[in-house]
Design an enzyme around this catalytic site. Structure first.
Site, short mmCIF file in Angstrom:
data_model
loop_
_atom_site.label_atom_id
_atom_site.label_comp_id
_atom_site.label_asym_id
_atom_site.label_seq_id
_atom_site.Cartn_x
_atom_site.Cartn_y
_atom_site.Cartn_z
N GLU A 151 0.80 -1.24 0.00
CA GLU A 151 0.00 0.00 0.00
C GLU A 151 0.83 1.28 0.00
O GLU A 151 0.49 2.24 0.68
CB GLU A 151 -0.98 -0.03 1.18
CG GLU A 151 -1.89 -1.25 1.13
CD GLU A 151 -2.95 -1.30 2.24
OE1 GLU A 151 -2.95 -0.39 3.09
OE2 GLU A 151 -3.76 -2.24 2.24
N GLU B 1 -5.66 -10.99 -1.27
CA GLU B 1 -6.55 -10.76 -0.12
C GLU B 1 -8.02 -10.86 -0.55
O GLU B 1 -8.85 -10.03 -0.16
CB GLU B 1 -6.27 -9.40 0.51
CG GLU B 1 -4.82 -9.25 0.94
CD GLU B 1 -4.51 -7.96 1.67
OE1 GLU B 1 -5.44 -7.26 2.10
OE2 GLU B 1 -3.30 -7.65 1.81
C1 XIL Z 1 -6.61 -5.87 8.06
C2 XIL Z 1 -6.94 -7.01 9.01
O1 XIL Z 1 -7.75 -7.95 8.35
C3 XIL Z 1 -7.65 -6.47 10.23
O2 XIL Z 1 -7.83 -7.51 11.19
C4 XIL Z 1 -6.87 -5.32 10.85
O3 XIL Z 1 -7.60 -4.76 11.90
C5 XIL Z 1 -6.55 -4.26 9.81
O4 XIL Z 1 -5.90 -4.85 8.71
N1 XIL Z 1 -5.11 -4.63 3.34
C6 XIL Z 1 -4.09 -5.34 3.93
C7 XIL Z 1 -4.34 -6.08 5.18
O5 XIL Z 1 -3.00 -5.44 3.34
O6 XIL Z 1 -3.21 -6.10 6.01
C8 XIL Z 1 -5.53 -5.52 5.94
O7 XIL Z 1 -5.79 -6.39 7.03
C9 XIL Z 1 -6.72 -5.38 5.03
C10 XIL Z 1 -6.43 -4.44 3.90
#
Ligand code: XIL
Length: 385
Positions: free
Chosen positions: A177, A290
């Protein structure tokens, strides 16, 4: 002693409580060619799920969580336990106990190896400044640091973490990100993050280089959201990837997050396919890292145990199945896809209801009782072809 066909078939994968309690019954999703994990193995396809280490460590839900993870997936990604705030407790000070449970201390096996799951590491550099991305001590002390100090700390961190799990983590998200959603004046529209302010775009090159030095055989990814289907941000990501390659950064591919909803359409020739083709032209691989497919939820007050679990329109679960299938179809149709990771094992622990404040949910393959949803069968059908 009578051994059922189902028991024989599942031997070598794992025995769930379901197959143990009714040895002659063989639920359809458990028989060999309908089980996601065994089908994926057959197709040499990687299909994973993101999980918290604690759910495995504490055997939550009477062990159902761990049994489901081992039964259906051949890859595990820790949802939060490998993020810098979870590990990096201070300068040169690290907390490894939770990850060790999954990946094993040096020289030992952890839960993942014991159950034959590969590991995906998320994430060495989470290039934004929030509490869940940058350790609190670094948020406080960082601004006063020199460039050399910051770079030395990052070097030691990456070496310590990727080095500790060398040979055990098949693939790392090296950086996550780093690109901003709103236009700015930075190269590749990079986010104004601590690492960018201290080191410029070079922090990305260094992170890839150091990760490779620490674990030369691991695949290394740049991971991003909001790029699905193309657009300006996707173009910035492609430009960044090209530049990283030109700088000699050892990058394997791009991680495309794919937090989408059940109305998302993905079809050959569209922006989704064009993006992966553009990645292929850069001679890079990609992973869907994801994947979750959100459904609109019945509105329930915060604290209600069913919040984020009951769809407003049950037909959306069929739409969700189609969308899941279309992502797997795209992955299967492209040669440069290195696998798909789903963000959450069951709806019960998915991050979507919290993130959307109860508006969306039910985004994973298993419902709150660990029953496979229509989406499970839909992706099995794609892998069967
Ligand atoms: C999210 C987790 O799923 C949550 O439990 C946490 O509170 C916040 O982060 N993009 C990503 C992940 O790369 O690391 C994120 O994960 C979701 C969005």
């Amino acid at each position: 002693m009578m051994i059922s066909l189902c028991t024989l078939i599942s031997a070598g994968i794992s025995l769930t409580s379901a197959s143990l309690s009714s040895p002659n019954a063989c639920p359809s999703w458990q028989s060999q060619d309908l089980n996601l994990r065994s089908l994926a193995q057959k197709r040499r396809f990687i299909v994973g799920s993101a999980m918290p280490a604690s759910n495995l460590k504490n055997d939550v839900d009477g062990g159902k969580y761990a049994a489901t993870a081992a039964e259906h997936f051949n890859l595990l990604e820790l949802e939060n336990d490998l993020k810098p705030p979870a590990i990096w407790t201070g300068p040169h000070d690290y907390h490894f106990a939770d990850v060790d449970y999954i990946a094993g201390e040096p020289g030992k096996k952890g839960w993942a190896q014991q159950h034959g799951l590969k590991l995906r590491g998320h994430v060495l550099v989470y290039a934004r400044d929030e509490g869940y991305t940058l350790p609190q001590w670094l948020r406080t002390k960082g601004p006063a640091m020199s460039k050399e100090e910051a770079s030395g700390l990052l070097h030691d961190y990456i070496k310590a973490v990727a080095g500790r799990y060398r040979g055990k983590v098949a693939m790392w998200d090296v950086a996550n990100e780093a690109i901003d959603d709103r236009p700015n004046k930075n190269p590749f529209n990079l986010r104004d993050s601590f690492w960018f302010r201290k080191l410029g775009p070079e922090f990305l090159v260094l992170a890839f280089r150091w990760a490779h030095e620490a674990d030369p055989r691991a695949e290394l990814y740049y991971n991003e959201y909001g790029i699905e289907g193309g657009g300006t941000k996707a173009q910035h990501m492609l430009d960044l990837a090209k530049w990283l390659k030109e700088q000699g950064a050892p990058i394997t591919g791009l991680g495309l997050q794919y937090h989408i909803d059940c109305k998302t359409s993905i079809a050959p020739g569209d922006g989704h396919y064009q993006l992966i083709d553009a990645i292929r032209k850069l001679r890079l691989g990609y992973m869907i890292t994801e994947l979750d497919v959100a459904v609109r939820m019945k509105r329930l007050p915060a604290g209600d145990p069913n919040r984020g679990l009951i769809p407003e329109d049950p037909a959306d679960l069929d739409l969700q199945a189609k969308t899941y299938a279309s992502v797997f179809q795209m992955a299967r149709s492209s040669r440069n896809c290195h696998g798909i990771n789903i963000w959450g094992l069951t709806d019960k622990y998915s991050w979507i209801p919290g993130f959307s404040r109860g508006r969306d949910g039910a985004a994973t393959l298993f419902d709150k009782d660990y029953k496979p949803k229509p989406a499970y069968q839909a992706i099995v059908d794609v892998l069967k072809r």
